[in-house]
Design a protein around this motif. Structure first.
Motif, PDB file in Angstrom:
ATOM      1  N   ARG A 193     -87.144 -98.428  61.429  1.00  0.00           N
ATOM      2  CA  ARG A 193     -86.489 -98.903  62.659  1.00  0.00           C
ATOM      3  C   ARG A 193     -87.383 -98.864  63.889  1.00  0.00           C
ATOM      4  O   ARG A 193     -86.907 -98.742  65.018  1.00  0.00           O
ATOM      5  N   SER A 194     -88.674 -98.952  63.680  1.00  0.00           N
ATOM      6  CA  SER A 194     -89.606 -99.051  64.795  1.00  0.00           C
ATOM      7  C   SER A 194     -90.739 -99.973  64.392  1.00  0.00           C
ATOM      8  O   SER A 194     -90.875-100.337  63.222  1.00  0.00           O
ATOM      9  N   ASP A 195     -91.539-100.394  65.368  1.00  0.00           N
ATOM     10  CA  ASP A 195     -92.667-101.269  65.056  1.00  0.00           C
ATOM     11  C   ASP A 195     -93.729-101.162  66.143  1.00  0.00           C
ATOM     12  O   ASP A 195     -93.577-100.418  67.120  1.00  0.00           O
ATOM     13  N   ILE A 196     -94.801-101.912  65.966  1.00  0.00           N
ATOM     14  CA  ILE A 196     -95.945-101.854  66.875  1.00  0.00           C
ATOM     15  C   ILE A 196     -95.556-102.199  68.306  1.00  0.00           C
ATOM     16  O   ILE A 196     -96.086-101.624  69.264  1.00  0.00           O
ATOM     17  N   SER A 197     -94.620-103.119  68.478  1.00  0.00           N
ATOM     18  CA  SER A 197     -94.241-103.543  69.829  1.00  0.00           C
ATOM     19  C   SER A 197     -93.678-102.395  70.657  1.00  0.00           C
ATOM     20  O   SER A 197     -93.674-102.453  71.895  1.00  0.00           O
ATOM     21  N   GLU A 198     -93.215-101.336  70.001  1.00  0.00           N
ATOM     22  CA  GLU A 198     -92.627-100.199  70.711  1.00  0.00           C
ATOM     23  C   GLU A 198     -93.680 -99.325  71.384  1.00  0.00           C
ATOM     24  O   GLU A 198     -93.365 -98.556  72.302  1.00  0.00           O
ATOM     25  N   VAL A 199     -94.935 -99.411  70.920  1.00  0.00           N
ATOM     26  CA  VAL A 199     -95.955 -98.482  71.419  1.00  0.00           C
ATOM     27  C   VAL A 199     -97.205 -99.173  71.965  1.00  0.00           C
ATOM     28  O   VAL A 199     -98.054 -98.521  72.571  1.00  0.00           O
ATOM     29  N   LEU A 200     -97.326-100.491  71.794  1.00  0.00           N
ATOM     30  CA  LEU A 200     -98.535-101.178  72.249  1.00  0.00           C
ATOM     31  C   LEU A 200     -98.481-101.454  73.751  1.00  0.00           C
ATOM     32  O   LEU A 200     -97.508-102.003  74.253  1.00  0.00           O
ATOM     33  N   ASN A 201     -99.537-101.075  74.473  1.00  0.00           N
ATOM     34  CA  ASN A 201     -99.691-101.462  75.872  1.00  0.00           C
ATOM     35  C   ASN A 201    -100.285-102.859  75.973  1.00  0.00           C
ATOM     36  O   ASN A 201     -99.750-103.738  76.639  1.00  0.00           O
ATOM     37  N   ARG A 202    -101.428-103.036  75.294  1.00  0.00           N
ATOM     38  CA  ARG A 202    -102.125-104.318  75.347  1.00  0.00           C
ATOM     39  C   ARG A 202    -103.075-104.404  74.161  1.00  0.00           C
ATOM     40  O   ARG A 202    -103.381-103.404  73.501  1.00  0.00           O
ATOM     41  N   ALA A 203    -103.535-105.619  73.885  1.00  0.00           N
ATOM     42  CA  ALA A 203    -104.447-105.861  72.769  1.00  0.00           C
ATOM     43  C   ALA A 203    -105.612-106.723  73.241  1.00  0.00           C
ATOM     44  O   ALA A 203    -105.433-107.661  74.028  1.00  0.00           O
ATOM     45  N   HIS A 204    -106.794-106.385  72.754  1.00  0.00           N
ATOM     46  CA  HIS A 204    -108.013-107.112  73.087  1.00  0.00           C
ATOM     47  C   HIS A 204    -108.199-108.193  72.024  1.00  0.00           C
ATOM     48  O   HIS A 204    -108.358-107.884  70.843  1.00  0.00           O
ATOM     49  N   ILE A 205    -108.184-109.457  72.440  1.00  0.00           N
ATOM     50  CA  ILE A 205    -108.128-110.568  71.497  1.00  0.00           C
ATOM     51  C   ILE A 205    -109.336-111.490  71.647  1.00  0.00           C
ATOM     52  O   ILE A 205    -109.709-111.861  72.766  1.00  0.00           O
ATOM     53  N   LEU A 206    -109.916-111.860  70.513  1.00  0.00           N
ATOM     54  CA  LEU A 206    -110.941-112.908  70.470  1.00  0.00           C
ATOM     55  C   LEU A 206    -110.265-114.184  69.990  1.00  0.00           C
ATOM     56  O   LEU A 206    -109.778-114.250  68.863  1.00  0.00           O
ATOM     57  N   PHE A 207    -110.214-115.195  70.870  1.00  0.00           N
ATOM     58  CA  PHE A 207    -109.546-116.436  70.524  1.00  0.00           C
ATOM     59  C   PHE A 207    -110.518-117.421  69.863  1.00  0.00           C
ATOM     60  O   PHE A 207    -111.735-117.237  69.900  1.00  0.00           O
ATOM     61  N   GLU A 208    -109.958-118.461  69.270  1.00  0.00           N
ATOM     62  CA  GLU A 208    -110.749-119.404  68.495  1.00  0.00           C
ATOM     63  C   GLU A 208    -111.809-120.122  69.319  1.00  0.00           C
ATOM     64  O   GLU A 208    -112.816-120.577  68.780  1.00  0.00           O
ATOM     65  N   ASP A 209    -111.593-120.233  70.628  1.00  0.00           N
ATOM     66  CA  ASP A 209    -112.581-120.911  71.475  1.00  0.00           C
ATOM     67  C   ASP A 209    -113.694-119.977  71.925  1.00  0.00           C
ATOM     68  O   ASP A 209    -114.573-120.348  72.697  1.00  0.00           O
ATOM     69  N   GLY A 210    -113.655-118.722  71.426  1.00  0.00           N
ATOM     70  CA  GLY A 210    -114.702-117.768  71.755  1.00  0.00           C
ATOM     71  C   GLY A 210    -114.383-116.870  72.938  1.00  0.00           C
ATOM     72  O   GLY A 210    -115.124-115.919  73.217  1.00  0.00           O
ATOM     73  N   LYS A 211    -113.298-117.146  73.650  1.00  0.00           N
ATOM     74  CA  LYS A 211    -112.927-116.322  74.802  1.00  0.00           C
ATOM     75  C   LYS A 211    -112.304-115.005  74.334  1.00  0.00           C
ATOM     76  O   LYS A 211    -111.617-114.956  73.324  1.00  0.00           O
ATOM     77  N   ILE A 212    -112.561-113.959  75.096  1.00  0.00           N
ATOM     78  CA  ILE A 212    -111.971-112.644  74.817  1.00  0.00           C
ATOM     79  C   ILE A 212    -111.076-112.255  75.983  1.00  0.00           C
ATOM     80  O   ILE A 212    -111.502-112.315  77.140  1.00  0.00           O
ATOM     81  N   GLU A 213    -109.841-111.894  75.678  1.00  0.00           N
ATOM     82  CA  GLU A 213    -108.885-111.511  76.720  1.00  0.00           C
ATOM     83  C   GLU A 213    -108.069-110.304  76.267  1.00  0.00           C
ATOM     84  O   GLU A 213    -107.862-110.090  75.074  1.00  0.00           O
ATOM     85  N   LEU A 220    -104.353-109.047  76.183  1.00  0.00           N
ATOM     86  CA  LEU A 220    -102.977-109.522  76.303  1.00  0.00           C
ATOM     87  C   LEU A 220    -102.052-108.314  76.398  1.00  0.00           C
ATOM     88  O   LEU A 220    -102.171-107.364  75.620  1.00  0.00           O
ATOM     89  N   THR A 221    -101.140-108.355  77.364  1.00  0.00           N
ATOM     90  CA  THR A 221    -100.162-107.283  77.502  1.00  0.00           C
ATOM     91  C   THR A 221     -99.131-107.367  76.386  1.00  0.00           C
ATOM     92  O   THR A 221     -99.048-108.368  75.657  1.00  0.00           O
ATOM     93  N   ASN A 222     -98.345-106.322  76.265  1.00  0.00           N
ATOM     94  CA  ASN A 222     -97.266-106.315  75.282  1.00  0.00           C
ATOM     95  C   ASN A 222     -96.385-107.554  75.441  1.00  0.00           C
ATOM     96  O   ASN A 222     -96.055-108.226  74.463  1.00  0.00           O
ATOM     97  N   GLU A 223     -96.023-107.865  76.675  1.00  0.00           N
ATOM     98  CA  GLU A 223     -95.164-109.023  76.924  1.00  0.00           C
ATOM     99  C   GLU A 223     -95.850-110.319  76.510  1.00  0.00           C
ATOM    100  O   GLU A 223     -95.227-111.219  75.933  1.00  0.00           O
ATOM    101  N   GLU A 224     -97.142-110.422  76.795  1.00  0.00           N
ATOM    102  CA  GLU A 224     -97.881-111.644  76.461  1.00  0.00           C
ATOM    103  C   GLU A 224     -98.076-111.816  74.953  1.00  0.00           C
ATOM    104  O   GLU A 224     -98.341-112.927  74.488  1.00  0.00           O
ATOM    105  N   MET A 225     -97.928-110.734  74.184  1.00  0.00           N
ATOM    106  CA  MET A 225     -98.047-110.839  72.728  1.00  0.00           C
ATOM    107  C   MET A 225     -96.831-111.511  72.089  1.00  0.00           C
ATOM    108  O   MET A 225     -96.859-111.901  70.920  1.00  0.00           O
ATOM    109  N   ASN A 226     -95.742-111.641  72.862  1.00  0.00           N
ATOM    110  CA  ASN A 226     -94.532-112.322  72.365  1.00  0.00           C
ATOM    111  C   ASN A 226     -94.070-111.770  71.015  1.00  0.00           C
ATOM    112  O   ASN A 226     -93.816-112.533  70.073  1.00  0.00           O
ATOM    113  N   PHE A 227     -93.966-110.466  70.926  1.00  0.00           N
ATOM    114  CA  PHE A 227     -93.565-109.845  69.668  1.00  0.00           C
ATOM    115  C   PHE A 227     -92.121-110.176  69.317  1.00  0.00           C
ATOM    116  O   PHE A 227     -91.230-110.110  70.161  1.00  0.00           O
ATOM    117  N   THR A 228     -91.904-110.522  68.054  1.00  0.00           N
ATOM    118  CA  THR A 228     -90.566-110.542  67.468  1.00  0.00           C
ATOM    119  C   THR A 228     -90.707-109.896  66.097  1.00  0.00           C
ATOM    120  O   THR A 228     -91.755-109.330  65.781  1.00  0.00           O
TER     121      THR A 228
END
Length: 310
Positions: free
Chosen positions: A145-165, A167-175
């Motif tokens: 009854r818990s998951d990663i969205s409950e404890v993640l602040n933000r994630a460091h992401i490498l996108f397909e275009d080579g950019k690194i950003e 993303l906050t918990n909200e920006e991860m759009n967890f479901t």
């Protein structure tokens, strides 16, 4: 570009990374299934990951990322192009009070265990979830009854275009078992920042152990498997539906529905990806017929067979 030339160029570009030609991916998946990666790259750093992806894009070569090989079914025909394996790198860990910054390649079970011993609460649910931190963030892994969205602040992401950003918990759009990285903004998790809660060490460790014991008692970790095969069609549970359909123990080739838990397919002996796919389809058909419920897979299915059968 022929394979030998590709290997030469990658070794020049990535002198500190490990590079293999025609490497069997059965050696790199928890289900022990999977044909060869045309090229397997085990990068030494984030920069090597970026350089590999940039090279693949510029050369028009397909590229795929895997973690610790759980939650994954790879075709017997293998994967064309470059496969980047993150579990042997990106394994740094930094604990600042109750804030934790950890590399995507770090074992989720190892992380949860270590933090529980420090009296940090929040990842007890992950005590038996195989795989890497990056994979867990990517799919919003969860249990009890818990998951990663409950404890993640933000994630460091490498996108397909080579950019690194970041993303906050909200920006991860967890479901449920989903994040923005799966469809809307494909990317690779490089590291994650978690916010935990200080607790009593004995209580946190006790909860961790109870969760771990429960998984050992109810899930078939003595056989090669990929974890839960189907997403739970809430409010129903996939394992319960499969058990009610009397499918526990049902077998096609070397692929078998676990007799311990209906939502696990195990490699009972020399199973092929074709065996597993046929068993998945059979289960889906039976559950739809008996309960009018469409089961969706939770495991990721990758490789050449996607062109013909998916």
């Amino acid at each position: 570009m022929d394979l030998s030339s590709l290997i030469v160029k990658l070794k020049e570009l990535l002198p500190n990374s490990s590079i293999y030609a025609n490497e069997p991916l059965a050696n790199h998946t928890t289900m022990r299934i999977g044909g060869p990666a045309e090229v397997l790259v085990i990068p030494n750093s984030t920069q090597d990951i970026q350089n590999t992806i940039d090279f693949a894009i510029n050369e028009g070569i397909n590229w795929t990322v895997i973690g610790r090989g759980s939650n994954l079914l790879v075709s017997d025909e293998g994967i064309e192009g470059i496969v980047i394996k993150l579990s042997d790198c990106l394994d740094h860990l930094q604990v600042e009070g109750s804030k934790v910054i950890v590399g995507a390649g770090y074992s989720l079970i190892k992380l949860a265990t270590l933090l529980s011993r420090k009296g940090l609460s929040g990842l007890e649910f992950a005590s038996g979830i195989p795989g890497s931190v990056g994979g867990a963030v990517f799919m919003n892994a969860g249990a009890h009854r818990s998951d990663i969205s409950e404890v993640l602040n933000r994630a460091h992401i490498l996108f397909e275009d080579g950019k690194i950003e970041w993303l906050t918990n909200e920006e991860m759009n967890f479901t449920y078992r989903t994040s923005i990285l799966q469809k809307k903004r494909p990317g690779i998790v490089l590291e994650a920042e978690f916010q935990l809660v200080p607790g009593r060490r004995e209580e946190v460790v006790s909860i961790m152990q109870k969760n771990k014991d429960y998984r050992k008692e109810t899930q078939p970790w003595n056989f090669p498997c990929a974890g839960s095969v189907f997403r739970n069609p809430l409010p129903n549970f996939a394992g319960n539906l499969i058990e009610r359909a009397n499918l526990k123990g049902y077998q096609i080739g070397g692929a078998k529905v676990s007799e311990m838990h209906g939502n696990f397919i195990v490699n009972a002996g020399n199973a092929s990806s074709k065996d597993v796919l046929q068993l998945i389809k059979y289960i889906q058909d039976i559950i739809l017929e008996k309960f009018n419920v469409k089961l969706q897979t939770e495991i990721e299915i990758i490789g050449k067979f996607l062109k013909n059968s998916q």
